[in-house]
Enzyme design. Structure first.
Site, PDB file in Angstrom:
ATOM      1  N   GLU A  69      -5.780  -4.407  10.478  1.00 22.70           N
ATOM      2  CA  GLU A  69      -4.739  -3.401  10.674  1.00 22.70           C
ATOM      3  C   GLU A  69      -5.029  -2.627  11.954  1.00 22.70           C
ATOM      4  OE1 GLU A  69      -2.665  -2.436   6.674  1.00 22.70           O
ATOM      5  OE2 GLU A  69      -4.303  -1.034   6.968  1.00 22.70           O
ATOM      6  N   ASN A  93       0.877  -1.168   0.000  1.00 27.07           N
ATOM      7  CA  ASN A  93       0.000   0.000   0.000  1.00 27.07           C
ATOM      8  C   ASN A  93       0.913   1.217   0.000  1.00 27.07           C
ATOM      9  OD1 ASN A  93      -1.763   2.069   0.473  1.00 27.07           O
ATOM     10  ND2 ASN A  93      -2.305   1.449   2.565  1.00 27.07           N
ATOM     11  N   HIS A 110      -9.631   1.688   4.637  1.00 24.88           N
ATOM     12  CA  HIS A 110      -8.366   1.861   5.360  1.00 24.88           C
ATOM     13  C   HIS A 110      -8.610   2.813   6.536  1.00 24.88           C
ATOM     14  CE1 HIS A 110      -4.309   3.029   6.378  1.00 24.88           C
ATOM     15  NE2 HIS A 110      -3.912   1.912   5.773  1.00 24.88           N
TER      16      HIS A 110
HETATM   17  P1  PGA Z   1       2.633   0.368   7.597  1.00 28.76           P
HETATM   18  O1  PGA Z   1       1.177   0.638   6.939  1.00 28.76           O
HETATM   19  O2  PGA Z   1       3.106  -0.960   7.066  1.00 28.76           O
HETATM   20  O3  PGA Z   1       3.467   1.519   7.139  1.00 28.76           O
HETATM   21  O4  PGA Z   1       2.424   0.334   9.066  1.00 28.76           O
HETATM   22  C1  PGA Z   1       0.274  -0.395   6.711  1.00 28.76           C
HETATM   23  C2  PGA Z   1      -0.989   0.136   6.108  1.00 28.76           C
HETATM   24  O5  PGA Z   1      -1.433   1.234   6.499  1.00 28.76           O
HETATM   25  O6  PGA Z   1      -1.587  -0.503   5.221  1.00 28.76           O
END
Ligand code: PGA
Length: 255
Positions: A171, A12, A99
């Site tokens: 997440e 992402n 998200h």
């Molecule tokens: P990160 O982000 O791996 O930088 O923690 C993950 C995401 O927001 O999909």
């Protein structure tokens, strides 16, 4: 059970990258992933203006590309929005929806996110539905309730066939971009809960749906997280911006 589900590692990029740097990153990821890919699916979700670039550079490679959000509407007078059908014109496979940055900064409700997932599916895309609790919610002991509300809105709106095609990304908000990763046990606990909730709808769907972990995944912690029975890969933010680091995470998913 997990053997039936090939692991899925998706980058992402968020609002990072410019056309010149992207060309290098996409080319390196495509080249590296082809050697690693056995048993793993790989994708990158790029900012909208670079969908055509991704299509040009990734077509014919093992790496699929995706969009970071889609409109809840199929089309019409919605200035600035991008319809899932439009993304489909550029060969897109994945659409991230819900998200936490969108839920927080754009006040997206569980119902709106569910509509986005539905539009994505109708356009032939695979929605990656993000769910997760804030630190305050975890400390208050409401993690399962929060995730339940986010997930149920999506499950309610989709047919069983559609629900079988989604990806869920757990997440925890406190782990995104903070360097604080959930422990493999913390991740597994929530992933198992998510799968059990889906099984409440249909056990066969629950066995099929991939549940990714996201939140400060890096090459150094990926293998441990991916070894958990209900962790079917990862949604990778910061670490997806460096080809070597991202490819090491893909390698960890291959086991
Ligand atoms: P990160 O982000 O791996 O930088 O923690 C993950 C995401 O927001 O999909």
């Amino acid at each position: 059970m997990s053997r039936e589900r090939a692991k899925l590692v998706v980058g992402n990029w968020k609002m990072h990258g410019r056309i010149g740097d992207n060309a290098t990153l996409l080319t390196e990821v495509a080249a590296g992933a082809s050697a690693l890919q056995k048993g793993v699916r790989v994708g990158v979700c790029v900012p909208c203006p670079y969908l055509a670039q991704s299509q040009a550079l990734l077509s014919g490679s093992v790496v699929q590309w995706g969009i970071q959000d889609v409109s809840a509407h199929a089309g019409g007078a919605f200035t600035g929005e991008v319809a899932a059908e439009m993304a489909a014109d550029f060969g897109v496979t994945y659409a991230i929806v819900g998200h936490s940055e969108r839920r927080a900064y754009h006040r997206e409700s569980p119902e709106l996110v569910a509509s986005k997932a539905q539009r994505a599916i109708e356009a032939g895309l695979t929605p990656i539905v993000c769910v997760g609790e804030t630190l305050e919610e975890r400390q208050a002991g409401t993690t399962e309730q929060i995730i339940g509300t986010q997930l149920e809105a999506v499950l309610q709106i989709l047919t069983e066939e559609q629900a079988a095609g989604i990806v869920v990304a757990y997440e925890p908000v406190w782990a995104i971009g903070t360097g604080k990763t959930a422990t493999p046990q913390q991740a597994e606990e929530v992933h198992a809960h998510i799968r059990a909730r889906i099984a409440g709808r249909d056990a066969k769907i629950a066995a099929l749906v991939r549940i990714q972990y996201g939140g400060s995944v890096k090459a150094a912690n990926a293998a441990e997280l991916f070894s958990m029975p209900n962790v079917d890969g990862g949604l990778i933010g910061g670490a997806s911006l460096k080809a070597e680091e991202f490819l090491a995470i893909v390698a960890a998913a291959r086991g």
